[in-house]
Design a protein around this motif. Structure first.
Motif, PDB file in Angstrom:
ATOM      1  N   ARG A 139       0.803  -1.247  -0.002  1.00  0.00           N
ATOM      2  CA  ARG A 139       0.053   0.017  -0.072  1.00  0.00           C
ATOM      3  C   ARG A 139       0.832   1.388   0.114  1.00  0.00           C
ATOM      4  O   ARG A 139       0.558   2.279  -0.915  1.00  0.00           O
ATOM      5  N   ILE A 140       1.922   1.172   0.806  1.00  0.00           N
ATOM      6  CA  ILE A 140       2.842   2.429   0.630  1.00  0.00           C
ATOM      7  C   ILE A 140       3.382   2.582  -0.573  1.00  0.00           C
ATOM      8  O   ILE A 140       3.586   3.837  -0.836  1.00  0.00           O
ATOM      9  N   ALA A 141       3.991   1.533  -1.115  1.00  0.00           N
ATOM     10  CA  ALA A 141       4.505   1.524  -2.443  1.00  0.00           C
ATOM     11  C   ALA A 141       3.639   2.234  -3.606  1.00  0.00           C
ATOM     12  O   ALA A 141       3.853   3.203  -4.408  1.00  0.00           O
ATOM     13  N   ASP A 142       2.407   1.652  -3.538  1.00  0.00           N
ATOM     14  CA  ASP A 142       0.973   1.979  -4.384  1.00  0.00           C
ATOM     15  C   ASP A 142       0.832   3.595  -4.175  1.00  0.00           C
ATOM     16  O   ASP A 142       0.672   4.350  -4.997  1.00  0.00           O
ATOM     17  N   GLU A 143       0.737   3.961  -3.049  1.00  0.00           N
ATOM     18  CA  GLU A 143       0.481   5.311  -2.949  1.00  0.00           C
ATOM     19  C   GLU A 143       1.512   6.275  -3.100  1.00  0.00           C
ATOM     20  O   GLU A 143       1.441   7.385  -3.843  1.00  0.00           O
ATOM     21  N   ALA A 144       2.807   5.878  -2.914  1.00  0.00           N
ATOM     22  CA  ALA A 144       3.846   6.596  -3.383  1.00  0.00           C
ATOM     23  C   ALA A 144       4.137   6.720  -5.034  1.00  0.00           C
ATOM     24  O   ALA A 144       4.646   7.829  -5.399  1.00  0.00           O
ATOM     25  N   PRO A 152       8.868   6.877  -6.035  1.00  0.00           N
ATOM     26  CA  PRO A 152       9.718   7.927  -5.151  1.00  0.00           C
ATOM     27  C   PRO A 152       9.783   7.736  -3.685  1.00  0.00           C
ATOM     28  O   PRO A 152       8.770   7.378  -3.000  1.00  0.00           O
ATOM     29  N   MET A 153      10.939   7.161  -3.144  1.00  0.00           N
ATOM     30  CA  MET A 153      11.086   7.206  -1.771  1.00  0.00           C
ATOM     31  C   MET A 153      12.234   7.892  -1.274  1.00  0.00           C
ATOM     32  O   MET A 153      13.202   7.900  -1.552  1.00  0.00           O
ATOM     33  N   ARG A 192      17.596   1.655   5.114  1.00  0.00           N
ATOM     34  CA  ARG A 192      16.997   2.941   4.400  1.00  0.00           C
ATOM     35  C   ARG A 192      15.820   2.612   3.712  1.00  0.00           C
ATOM     36  O   ARG A 192      15.401   1.581   3.229  1.00  0.00           O
ATOM     37  N   MET A 193      14.793   3.746   3.758  1.00  0.00           N
ATOM     38  CA  MET A 193      13.270   3.511   3.127  1.00  0.00           C
ATOM     39  C   MET A 193      13.443   2.996   1.438  1.00  0.00           C
ATOM     40  O   MET A 193      12.770   2.149   1.368  1.00  0.00           O
ATOM     41  N   ASP A 194      14.336   3.795   0.879  1.00  0.00           N
ATOM     42  CA  ASP A 194      14.478   3.435  -0.420  1.00  0.00           C
ATOM     43  C   ASP A 194      14.971   2.209  -0.816  1.00  0.00           C
ATOM     44  O   ASP A 194      14.396   1.613  -1.657  1.00  0.00           O
ATOM     45  N   GLU A 195      15.880   1.669  -0.034  1.00  0.00           N
ATOM     46  CA  GLU A 195      16.524   0.390  -0.286  1.00  0.00           C
ATOM     47  C   GLU A 195      15.459  -0.795   0.179  1.00  0.00           C
ATOM     48  O   GLU A 195      15.569  -1.640  -0.418  1.00  0.00           O
ATOM     49  N   PHE A 196      14.786  -0.424   1.186  1.00  0.00           N
ATOM     50  CA  PHE A 196      13.936  -1.536   1.666  1.00  0.00           C
ATOM     51  C   PHE A 196      12.975  -1.546   0.474  1.00  0.00           C
ATOM     52  O   PHE A 196      12.645  -2.850   0.132  1.00  0.00           O
ATOM     53  N   PHE A 197      12.254  -0.719   0.053  1.00  0.00           N
ATOM     54  CA  PHE A 197      11.211  -0.871  -1.020  1.00  0.00           C
ATOM     55  C   PHE A 197      11.935  -1.432  -2.505  1.00  0.00           C
ATOM     56  O   PHE A 197      11.179  -1.944  -3.266  1.00  0.00           O
ATOM     57  N   ARG A 198      13.139  -0.813  -2.664  1.00  0.00           N
ATOM     58  CA  ARG A 198      13.704  -1.432  -3.910  1.00  0.00           C
ATOM     59  C   ARG A 198      13.921  -2.928  -3.876  1.00  0.00           C
ATOM     60  O   ARG A 198      13.674  -3.571  -4.782  1.00  0.00           O
ATOM     61  N   THR A 212      15.267   7.256  -5.677  1.00  0.00           N
ATOM     62  CA  THR A 212      15.492   7.741  -4.167  1.00  0.00           C
ATOM     63  C   THR A 212      15.252   9.156  -4.353  1.00  0.00           C
ATOM     64  O   THR A 212      15.741   9.878  -5.303  1.00  0.00           O
ATOM     65  N   ASP A 213      14.632   9.842  -3.563  1.00  0.00           N
ATOM     66  CA  ASP A 213      13.791  11.208  -3.521  1.00  0.00           C
ATOM     67  C   ASP A 213      13.770  11.857  -2.282  1.00  0.00           C
ATOM     68  O   ASP A 213      12.932  11.398  -1.573  1.00  0.00           O
ATOM     69  N   PRO A 214      14.918  12.596  -1.857  1.00  0.00           N
ATOM     70  CA  PRO A 214      14.783  13.137  -0.300  1.00  0.00           C
ATOM     71  C   PRO A 214      13.697  13.987  -0.239  1.00  0.00           C
ATOM     72  O   PRO A 214      13.357  14.181   1.129  1.00  0.00           O
TER      73      PRO A 214
END
Length: 252
Positions: A139-144, A152-153, A192-198, A212-214
């Motif tokens: 869900r987090i990925a879909d909303e992003a 973008p994370m 890291r959040m971006d690495e987790f989702f990658r 990756t987007d700060p």
């Protein structure tokens, strides 16, 4: 001991009910599906009769700022009032790690308002602050992604936890003496959040690209380095790693 679980038919509540019953408690799931509505007060008097403990793991159907604030204020206010009349001796609520750090975020602000109502109530209480659940990863990925092929994370710290371990902590807390304070729980791995989702999207077989987007938003705001994780040594850590959880739950 009779323990009423508000939100007891959902992800965390249903597991908590099962665990409490396995340990001999009379665990009663309560939700609109069972005729109990904390927003209107429907069914509260009846379900709380004879209850020693109430667990609240309910959630707002809308995460829009005003709607979620109204939900937690109204629901929690009605629930606490009914508990006081019923003589409930322990109120346990599930909330989020670091709500007090980001009151500018609508959902965090709403949970903070819920916590304040609980803390100011005469009913002894325990607050369980948890990090994000594995189960909400997709869900987090879909909303992003917002329907696009890029996800973008932000590269901030992230320490999610299995819902099963959240339920277990909530159940154990409810079966014990009120803390009149809070505890924190988090997953065993900090990344890291971006690495987790990658890695997660790759494991899911999801072709979307994690970027990756700060400045990427989460709950409608840019996240700082430690907004989503507890302070070092401040939390009880779970044991289930995401890869192991995914191997058992990935098809769900």
């Amino acid at each position: 001991m009779k323990i009423v679980v508000i939100g007891g038919t959902g992800l965390i509540g249903s597991k908590a009910v099962e665990m409490l019953r396995q340990h001999g408690h009379e665990a009663v799931p309560a939700s609109p599906n069972t005729g109990v509505n904390t927003l209107t007060g429907e069914g509260l008097t009846e379900v709380l009769e004879g209850a020693s403990v109430v667990i609240d793991v309910s959630n707002s159907p809308s995460f829009e700022d005003e709607a979620v604030l109204d939900f937690f204020r109204t629901s929690t206010g009605n629930l606490l009032e009914a508990e006081e009349k019923a003589g409930v001796g322990h109120h346990v609520a599930l909330t989020i790690v670091n709500t007090d750090r980001r009151p500018d975020i609508g959902y965090f602000r709403a949970k903070l308002a819920q916590e304040k109502l609980i803390e100011e109530s005469p009913i002894p209480f325990s607050l369980v602050h948890a990090t994000q659940f594995f189960e909400f990863g997709r869900r987090i990925a879909d909303e992003a992604a917002a329907g696009g092929d890029k996800v973008p994370m932000p590269p901030v710290l992230f320490q999610p936890i299995a819902g099963e371990e959240v339920s277990r902590t909530v159940a154990r807390t409810a079966a014990g003496a009120p803390l009149n304070g809070r505890i924190q729980i988090a997953g065993p791995e900090r990344v890291r959040m971006d690495e987790f989702f990658r890695k997660a999207l790759a494991a899911w077989g999801d072709p979307r690209e994690v970027v990756t987007d700060p400045h990427a938003h989460y709950f409608g705001a840019e996240m700082r380095e430690r907004d989503l994780v507890p302070d070092d040594g401040a939390a009880t850590l779970g044991e289930i790693k995401y890869a192991d959880w995914l191997a058992s739950n990935g098809a769900r």
